[in-house]
Design a protein around this motif. Structure first.
Motif, PDB file in Angstrom:
ATOM      1  N   ALA A   1       6.968   3.783  11.951  1.00 32.19           N
ATOM      2  CA  ALA A   1       7.035   4.397  10.622  1.00 32.19           C
ATOM      3  C   ALA A   1       8.078   3.691   9.769  1.00 32.19           C
ATOM      4  CB  ALA A   1       7.368   5.879  10.749  1.00 32.19           C
ATOM      5  N   ASN A   2       7.656   3.214   8.596  1.00 36.11           N
ATOM      6  CA  ASN A   2       8.553   2.446   7.739  1.00 36.11           C
ATOM      7  C   ASN A   2       7.933   2.376   6.349  1.00 36.11           C
ATOM      8  OD1 ASN A   2       9.975   0.440   6.327  1.00 36.11           O
ATOM      9  ND2 ASN A   2      10.354  -0.754   8.172  1.00 36.11           N
ATOM     10  N   CYS A   3       8.632   2.910   5.367  1.00 35.40           N
ATOM     11  CA  CYS A   3       8.058   2.959   4.019  1.00 35.40           C
ATOM     12  C   CYS A   3       7.879   1.574   3.410  1.00 35.40           C
ATOM     13  CB  CYS A   3       8.905   3.838   3.112  1.00 35.40           C
ATOM     14  SG  CYS A   3      10.591   3.269   2.882  1.00 35.40           S
ATOM     15  N   HIS A   4       8.449   0.541   4.017  1.00 28.83           N
ATOM     16  CA  HIS A   4       8.297  -0.824   3.516  1.00 28.83           C
ATOM     17  C   HIS A   4       7.334  -1.655   4.379  1.00 28.83           C
ATOM     18  CE1 HIS A   4      11.551  -0.023   0.766  1.00 28.83           C
ATOM     19  NE2 HIS A   4      12.365   0.276   1.764  1.00 28.83           N
ATOM     20  N   SER A   5       6.678  -1.013   5.320  1.00 27.95           N
ATOM     21  CA  SER A   5       5.782  -1.735   6.214  1.00 27.95           C
ATOM     22  C   SER A   5       4.583  -2.307   5.452  1.00 27.95           C
ATOM     23  CB  SER A   5       5.272  -0.800   7.315  1.00 27.95           C
ATOM     24  OG  SER A   5       4.297  -1.455   8.108  1.00 27.95           O
ATOM     25  N   PRO A   6       4.117  -3.500   5.827  1.00 21.69           N
ATOM     26  CA  PRO A   6       2.900  -4.038   5.217  1.00 21.69           C
ATOM     27  C   PRO A   6       1.636  -3.339   5.726  1.00 21.69           C
ATOM     28  CG  PRO A   6       3.688  -5.518   6.931  1.00 21.69           C
ATOM     29  CD  PRO A   6       4.731  -4.439   6.778  1.00 21.69           C
ATOM     30  N   PHE A   7       1.785  -2.550   6.787  1.00 26.66           N
ATOM     31  CA  PHE A   7       0.647  -1.844   7.371  1.00 26.66           C
ATOM     32  C   PHE A   7       0.538  -0.449   6.759  1.00 26.66           C
ATOM     33  CE2 PHE A   7       2.200  -4.790  10.653  1.00 26.66           C
ATOM     34  CZ  PHE A   7       1.090  -5.612  10.747  1.00 26.66           C
ATOM     35  N   PHE A   8      -0.630  -0.122   6.255  1.00 25.88           N
ATOM     36  CA  PHE A   8      -0.855   1.129   5.526  1.00 25.88           C
ATOM     37  C   PHE A   8      -0.439   2.352   6.342  1.00 25.88           C
ATOM     38  CE2 PHE A   8      -3.854   4.632   4.549  1.00 25.88           C
ATOM     39  CZ  PHE A   8      -3.440   4.907   3.259  1.00 25.88           C
ATOM     40  N   TYR A   9      -0.888   2.432   7.593  1.00 23.86           N
ATOM     41  CA  TYR A   9      -0.602   3.594   8.432  1.00 23.86           C
ATOM     42  C   TYR A   9       0.906   3.801   8.577  1.00 23.86           C
ATOM     43  CZ  TYR A   9      -0.557   6.550  12.638  1.00 23.86           C
ATOM     44  OH  TYR A   9      -0.334   7.559  13.536  1.00 23.86           O
ATOM     45  N   ASN A  10       1.616   2.746   8.952  1.00 25.28           N
ATOM     46  CA  ASN A  10       3.057   2.850   9.153  1.00 25.28           C
ATOM     47  C   ASN A  10       3.796   3.140   7.853  1.00 25.28           C
ATOM     48  OD1 ASN A  10       2.609   2.276  11.825  1.00 25.28           O
ATOM     49  ND2 ASN A  10       3.332   0.177  11.737  1.00 25.28           N
ATOM     50  N   ARG A  11       3.294   2.575   6.762  1.00 24.02           N
ATOM     51  CA  ARG A  11       3.940   2.807   5.466  1.00 24.02           C
ATOM     52  C   ARG A  11       3.832   4.270   5.039  1.00 24.02           C
ATOM     53  NH1 ARG A  11       1.502  -0.837   2.996  1.00 24.02           N
ATOM     54  NH2 ARG A  11       0.000   0.311   1.719  1.00 24.02           N
ATOM     55  N   VAL A  12       2.656   4.858   5.218  1.00 26.54           N
ATOM     56  CA  VAL A  12       2.482   6.272   4.856  1.00 26.54           C
ATOM     57  C   VAL A  12       3.371   7.164   5.725  1.00 26.54           C
ATOM     58  CG1 VAL A  12       0.843   8.200   4.793  1.00 26.54           C
ATOM     59  CG2 VAL A  12       0.151   5.945   3.954  1.00 26.54           C
ATOM     60  N   LYS A  13       3.445   6.839   7.007  1.00 27.05           N
ATOM     61  CA  LYS A  13       4.320   7.619   7.895  1.00 27.05           C
ATOM     62  C   LYS A  13       5.781   7.506   7.446  1.00 27.05           C
ATOM     63  CE  LYS A  13       1.454   9.237  11.098  1.00 27.05           C
ATOM     64  NZ  LYS A  13       1.289  10.683  11.360  1.00 27.05           N
ATOM     65  N   GLY A  14       6.196   6.301   7.057  1.00 28.37           N
ATOM     66  CA  GLY A  14       7.557   6.121   6.584  1.00 28.37           C
ATOM     67  C   GLY A  14       7.821   6.863   5.287  1.00 28.37           C
ATOM     68  N   GLU A  15       6.873   6.851   4.371  1.00 24.47           N
ATOM     69  CA  GLU A  15       7.018   7.587   3.116  1.00 24.47           C
ATOM     70  C   GLU A  15       7.087   9.088   3.374  1.00 24.47           C
ATOM     71  OE1 GLU A  15       3.633   6.127   1.027  1.00 24.47           O
ATOM     72  OE2 GLU A  15       4.642   4.291   0.350  1.00 24.47           O
ATOM     73  N   MET A  16       6.318   9.562   4.336  1.00 27.16           N
ATOM     74  CA  MET A  16       6.382  10.973   4.709  1.00 27.16           C
ATOM     75  C   MET A  16       7.774  11.326   5.223  1.00 27.16           C
ATOM     76  SD  MET A  16       6.457  12.758   7.834  1.00 27.16           S
ATOM     77  CE  MET A  16       5.498  11.847   9.035  1.00 27.16           C
ATOM     78  N   GLU A  17       8.318  10.498   6.123  1.00 29.16           N
ATOM     79  CA  GLU A  17       9.650  10.755   6.652  1.00 29.16           C
ATOM     80  C   GLU A  17      10.688  10.794   5.529  1.00 29.16           C
ATOM     81  OE1 GLU A  17       9.288   8.791  11.136  1.00 29.16           O
ATOM     82  OE2 GLU A  17      10.840   8.109   9.748  1.00 29.16           O
ATOM     83  N   ASN A  18      10.619   9.856   4.606  1.00 29.42           N
ATOM     84  CA  ASN A  18      11.571   9.822   3.497  1.00 29.42           C
ATOM     85  C   ASN A  18      11.475  11.072   2.634  1.00 29.42           C
ATOM     86  OD1 ASN A  18      12.634   7.391   4.256  1.00 29.42           O
ATOM     87  ND2 ASN A  18      11.759   6.204   2.572  1.00 29.42           N
ATOM     88  N   ALA A  19      10.253  11.522   2.385  1.00 35.23           N
ATOM     89  CA  ALA A  19      10.069  12.729   1.579  1.00 35.23           C
ATOM     90  C   ALA A  19      10.709  13.932   2.263  1.00 35.23           C
ATOM     91  CB  ALA A  19       8.582  12.974   1.339  1.00 35.23           C
ATOM     92  N   LEU A  20      10.553  14.037   3.574  1.00 32.30           N
ATOM     93  CA  LEU A  20      11.159  15.158   4.302  1.00 32.30           C
ATOM     94  C   LEU A  20      12.682  15.057   4.299  1.00 32.30           C
ATOM     95  CD1 LEU A  20       8.780  15.498   7.392  1.00 32.30           C
ATOM     96  CD2 LEU A  20       8.738  16.802   5.251  1.00 32.30           C
ATOM     97  N   ARG A  21      13.208  13.850   4.428  1.00 27.39           N
ATOM     98  CA  ARG A  21      14.666  13.669   4.365  1.00 27.39           C
ATOM     99  C   ARG A  21      15.218  14.176   3.031  1.00 27.39           C
ATOM    100  NH1 ARG A  21      16.800   9.549   8.031  1.00 27.39           N
ATOM    101  NH2 ARG A  21      15.124   8.598   9.263  1.00 27.39           N
ATOM    102  N   HIS A  22      14.484  13.918   1.960  1.00 28.42           N
ATOM    103  CA  HIS A  22      14.943  14.312   0.630  1.00 28.42           C
ATOM    104  C   HIS A  22      14.764  15.807   0.354  1.00 28.42           C
ATOM    105  CE1 HIS A  22      14.877   9.919  -0.201  1.00 28.42           C
ATOM    106  NE2 HIS A  22      15.898  10.238  -0.963  1.00 28.42           N
ATOM    107  N   GLN A  23      14.067  16.512   1.241  1.00 22.63           N
ATOM    108  CA  GLN A  23      13.958  17.960   1.077  1.00 22.63           C
ATOM    109  C   GLN A  23      15.272  18.671   1.421  1.00 22.63           C
ATOM    110  OE1 GLN A  23      10.541  19.355   3.308  1.00 22.63           O
ATOM    111  NE2 GLN A  23       9.081  18.495   1.835  1.00 22.63           N
TER     112      GLN A  23
END
Length: 211
Positions: free
Chosen positions: A114-136
């Protein structure tokens, strides 16, 4: 009273976790909204609706903990947009609903890589999800990142069945992990006292965080 919100209860990890929670005398009620009805079970309140967002909005019961085991694949979802709806939007909505209802911690199944900067769509979405939860701003947020999951799914994923033997031979965080172990990890972490505000558990570390 210990009241739980569990999203993804019909999935591979979620179904294992649901059984662990039902058998725990510390848990009084489990709210498990799903798109298809669960069998009737003690402690479980099971609102059913095709769109999970429609079930989260009207919830009014106070909560202690949120578990989110939602997850799909782009192929299974049918499109990028449908994948994002499950693996990002519904996960974030689960968190927002939990906070609104007073929950103090959230535990989430993410994914290895999981990484919001990943070139892979699946990993990027997972990373963006994690970041959104961190900001909650959760008092406690636990992100568990399993590699390929092992276990019997109701809906078969052909590619995963073919890759499972290979992933079982890989080292470290790439090695496949059983869904029951992931569920046990989430369950165990929820009852630990104190701990970091944000805790990330990588795939290779799941077994030692499960007991």
């Amino acid at each position: 009273m210990n009241r739980i919100l569990l999203t993804g209860a019909t999935g591979l990890v979620g179904s294992h976790l649901l059984r662990l929670l039902i058998d725990d005398s510390r848990i009084d009620e489990i709210i498990a909204p799903t798109r298809r009805a669960l069998p009737e079970m003690r402690k479980v309140v099971n609102p059913v609706e095709a769109d999970l967002t429609d079930l989260l909005g009207p919830l009014e019961t106070s909560l202690d903990t949120v578990f989110c085991c939602l997850g799909t694949t782009r192929k299974q979802a049918g499109s990028k947009e449908a994948f994002v709806q499950v693996d990002y939007t519904l996960v974030v909505d689960s968190g927002l609903s939990g906070l609104r209802l007073g929950a103090k911690q959230m535990l989430v199944v993410s994914a290895h890589g999981a990484n919001c900067h990943s070139p892979f769509f699946y990993n990027r979405v997972k990373g963006e999800m994690e970041n959104a939860l961190r900001h909650q701003g959760w008092p406690r947020l636990t992100l568990v990142r399993p590699s390929l999951l092992l276990g019997e799914r109701q809906a078969k994923r052909g590619g995963e069945n073919l890759l499972a033997p290979l992933f079982g031979l890989l080292p470290g965080n790439w090695r496949s992990v059983h869904a029951h172990d992931v569920a046990q990890c989430l369950y165990h972490q929820a009852f630990l006292p104190g701990g970091e505000r944000v805790k990330v558990i990588e795939s290779a570390d799941i077994p030692r965080h499960s007991a």
